[in-house]
Design a protein around this motif. Structure first.
Motif, PDB file in Angstrom:
ATOM      1  N   LEU A 143       2.876   2.587  -0.908  1.00  0.00           N
ATOM      2  CA  LEU A 143       1.484   2.821  -0.427  1.00  0.00           C
ATOM      3  C   LEU A 143       0.629   3.416  -1.393  1.00  0.00           C
ATOM      4  CD1 LEU A 143       2.146   3.749   3.302  1.00  0.00           C
ATOM      5  CD2 LEU A 143       1.144   1.610   2.418  1.00  0.00           C
ATOM      6  N   THR A 144      -0.391   2.843  -1.950  1.00  0.00           N
ATOM      7  CA  THR A 144      -1.288   3.510  -3.031  1.00  0.00           C
ATOM      8  C   THR A 144      -2.435   4.005  -2.563  1.00  0.00           C
ATOM      9  OG1 THR A 144      -2.036   1.289  -3.567  1.00  0.00           O
ATOM     10  CG2 THR A 144      -0.271   1.783  -4.615  1.00  0.00           C
ATOM     11  N   ASN A 145      -3.069   3.835  -1.382  1.00  0.00           N
ATOM     12  CA  ASN A 145      -4.373   4.333  -1.024  1.00  0.00           C
ATOM     13  C   ASN A 145      -4.349   5.381  -0.084  1.00  0.00           C
ATOM     14  OD1 ASN A 145      -7.051   4.725  -1.224  1.00  0.00           O
ATOM     15  ND2 ASN A 145      -7.418   2.703  -0.367  1.00  0.00           N
TER      16      ASN A 145
ATOM     17  N   ASP B  58      -0.740  -5.264   2.353  1.00  0.00           N
ATOM     18  CA  ASP B  58      -1.528  -5.030   1.495  1.00  0.00           C
ATOM     19  C   ASP B  58      -1.221  -3.493   1.139  1.00  0.00           C
ATOM     20  OD1 ASP B  58      -3.425  -4.324  -0.457  1.00  0.00           O
ATOM     21  OD2 ASP B  58      -5.242  -4.681   0.884  1.00  0.00           O
ATOM     22  N   ARG B  59      -0.545  -3.206   0.090  1.00  0.00           N
ATOM     23  CA  ARG B  59      -0.098  -1.931  -0.430  1.00  0.00           C
ATOM     24  C   ARG B  59      -1.292  -0.992  -0.587  1.00  0.00           C
ATOM     25  NH1 ARG B  59       5.689  -2.370  -3.431  1.00  0.00           N
ATOM     26  NH2 ARG B  59       6.795  -3.075  -1.833  1.00  0.00           N
ATOM     27  N   ASN B  60      -2.571  -1.570  -0.928  1.00  0.00           N
ATOM     28  CA  ASN B  60      -3.726  -0.749  -1.250  1.00  0.00           C
ATOM     29  C   ASN B  60      -4.688  -0.675  -0.150  1.00  0.00           C
ATOM     30  OD1 ASN B  60      -5.127   0.509  -3.377  1.00  0.00           O
ATOM     31  ND2 ASN B  60      -6.633  -1.154  -3.263  1.00  0.00           N
TER      32      ASN B  60
END
Length: 241
Positions: free
Chosen positions: A92-94, A62-64
């Protein structure tokens, strides 16, 4: 039942069940299980020499997923650059950058020299307290600790209880060769200080290269009776040595 409503003995039972059920499970599947079945869970990452393995596993799941990065104000410049490069490459967005409270630094370490006389106190204001605050909304957290690190980590399990949270160590049983093999197989970027002899990287003033034959964390707080910063607990007490 929400995780925050669970009593301590129930968390102990959950951890024990996980350690039995997932003892032979691959790390990727375990990470996916943790992120989907155990509430709001964050990865805490130092973006150090071995961190890329767990960061990659989380990104694939889960990249988020939330990633907490402790920026103590004393990290190597190479680590700060590496953190940005890795987050971008893995998508990675978070990533949440966690810093010491300005008031703590002002009152307890105004000149940035506390580490010279009291490394435990320095770790408290730059790592322990900031992480405690950052973890407030989470039911559990993921770490990259491994038994091969030695010291207090030799008996690590996949899951453990720390206070009112579950803590997960997906790579607890991995060897150094497995870590290096994964990095090579996936073509992942290596921390730039590895080529300079650093097997483990923390704050610049308290980290030195590792000598041949030493434990991976031997270069951390060299010469002191200390091999942990205090963010990890055993029997309710912060681990230092």
């Amino acid at each position: 039942m929400p995780l925050e409503a669970l009593a301590y003995p129930m968390r102990e039972d959950i951890a024990a069940t996980i350690n039995l059920q997932f003892a032979e499970t691959d790390a990727q599947s375990f990470v996916e299980h943790v992120l989907t079945e155990h509430g709001n869970v964050a990865l805490v990452s130092s973006f150090g020499t071995e961190s890329i393995v767990l960061l990659d596993l989380v990104a694939r799941a889960d990249r988020n997923a939330p990633v907490l990065f402790l920026e103590t104000g004393m990290l190597f410049a190479q680590t700060l650059e590496y953190q940005q490069d890795v987050a971008e490459q893995l998508g990675l967005t978070n990533v949440k950058v966690v810093r010491p409270a300005a008031e703590d630094l002002k009152t307890k370490d105004p000149f940035g020299r506390l580490h010279m006389g009291d490394t435990d106190a320095c770790c408290d204001i730059r790592k322990v307290l900031p992480l405690e605050r950052a973890l407030t909304p989470y039911d559990g957290w993921i770490t990259g600790r491994k038994r091969v690190h030695g010291g207090q980590r030799k008996q690590l399990d996949l899951a453990e209880v720390e206070g009112d949270r579950l803590k997960f160590n997906p790579l607890a049983h991995w060897s150094g060769d497995e870590v290096r093999g994964y990095i090579e197989a996936k073509g992942l970027p290596k921390h730039p200080l590895i080529s300079q002899g650093y097997a483990s990287v923390g704050c610049a003033p308290c980290t030195s290269p590792t000598k041949a034959g030493e434990d991976p964390r031997a270069g951390r707080w060299r010469g002191q009776d200390k091999d942990e910063c205090g963010i990890h607990f055993i029997d309710g007490k912060a681990v230092r040595a």
